[in-house]
Write an enzyme that holds these catalytic residues in place. Structure first.
Site, short mmCIF file in Angstrom:
data_model
loop_
_atom_site.label_atom_id
_atom_site.label_comp_id
_atom_site.label_asym_id
_atom_site.label_seq_id
_atom_site.Cartn_x
_atom_site.Cartn_y
_atom_site.Cartn_z
N GLU A 76 31.32 57.16 29.44
CA GLU A 76 32.71 56.76 29.62
C GLU A 76 32.97 55.70 29.12
O GLU A 76 34.10 54.99 29.33
CB GLU A 76 32.74 56.62 31.21
N TYR A 122 44.97 39.51 49.84
CA TYR A 122 44.02 39.59 48.92
C TYR A 122 43.95 40.74 47.94
O TYR A 122 43.87 40.79 46.89
CB TYR A 122 42.76 39.10 49.52
#
Ligand SMILES: [Zn+2]
Length: 214
Positions: A76, A122
């Site tokens: 990948e 967050y």
């Protein structure tokens, strides 16, 4: 990059590989981690377990993705290469098959422009937005083209029926963002079937002004 500098980065990749495995975010030989160098990048080898990396065997590739040292890179690696090409500010990339993010990537009817709602501050500060990349078989170059299309505008993308790819200004930042993404995917799944109260557009805009993402 000095030899000592590179050795330090190799140790850092192995350390975070072990950390992510300990957090149950990587299983088997899934997931890969890369860090940009001045003249190429380091990436975890193919078929390696993130929790058992030998720093010296981590692959070193040149700018064009050719192997110059270490074991053969992850299959990948092309995903990492196209994100680095499109995001000059990216210094590190983490790609995982982490359970909750993959689960969300398998849901029907999700918003492909931005998969997860802004549930927490967050999440907005560390991830922000998350486009869904359509499904392609492993190693398919069409996946690279699809990632390339959105990578300049998004540090994090979610590959359909596969998992997240997250870039950061440092390896620590990329790991922090992928952890936040996974935690938010878990919350999203826990909240399925319930009325949601995500942050409002004004609340998101205020966070983006006060805490701009790199
Ligand atoms: Zn993958």
């Amino acid at each position: 990059m000095t030899a000592t500098g590179e050795a330090k980065l190799r140790d850092e990749i192995a350390g975070f590989g072990s950390f992510l495995t300990g957090q149950s975010l990587a299983h088997g030989s899934t997931g890969n981690i890369s860090v940009r160098l001045d003249d190429g990048w380091l990436i975890t080898p193919t078929n390696s377990r993130l929790g058992r990396l030998d720093p010296a065997r981590i692959a070193r590739l040149d700018q064009d993705g050719r192997l110059v040292a270490g074991d053969p890179p992850s299959k990948e690696a092309f995903l990492h290469r196209c994100v680095y090409e499109m995001r000059p500010s990216a210094r590190a990339i983490v790609h995982l098959h982490s359970t909750h993010s993959v689960a969300v990537s398998c849901l029907a009817g999700i918003d492909a422009d931005d998969v997860l709602p802004p549930l927490t501050a967050y999440y907005v500060m560390r991830v922000g937005s998350l486009p869904l990349i359509p499904y392609f078989p492993p190693g398919d170059e069409r996946l690279a083209a699809a990632v390339r299309q959105v990578a300049a505008r998004h540090a994090a993308v979610l590959l359909a029926n596969h998992g997240p790819v997250v870039a950061g200004g440092s390896l620590d930042a990329a790991v922090g963002a992928v952890e936040e993404l996974e935690a938010t995917a878990k919350l999203f799944l826990l909240l399925q079937g319930r009325a949601l109260r995500p942050l409002t557009a004004a609340e998101v805009a205020e966070l983006e002004t006060r805490f701009p993402r790199s």
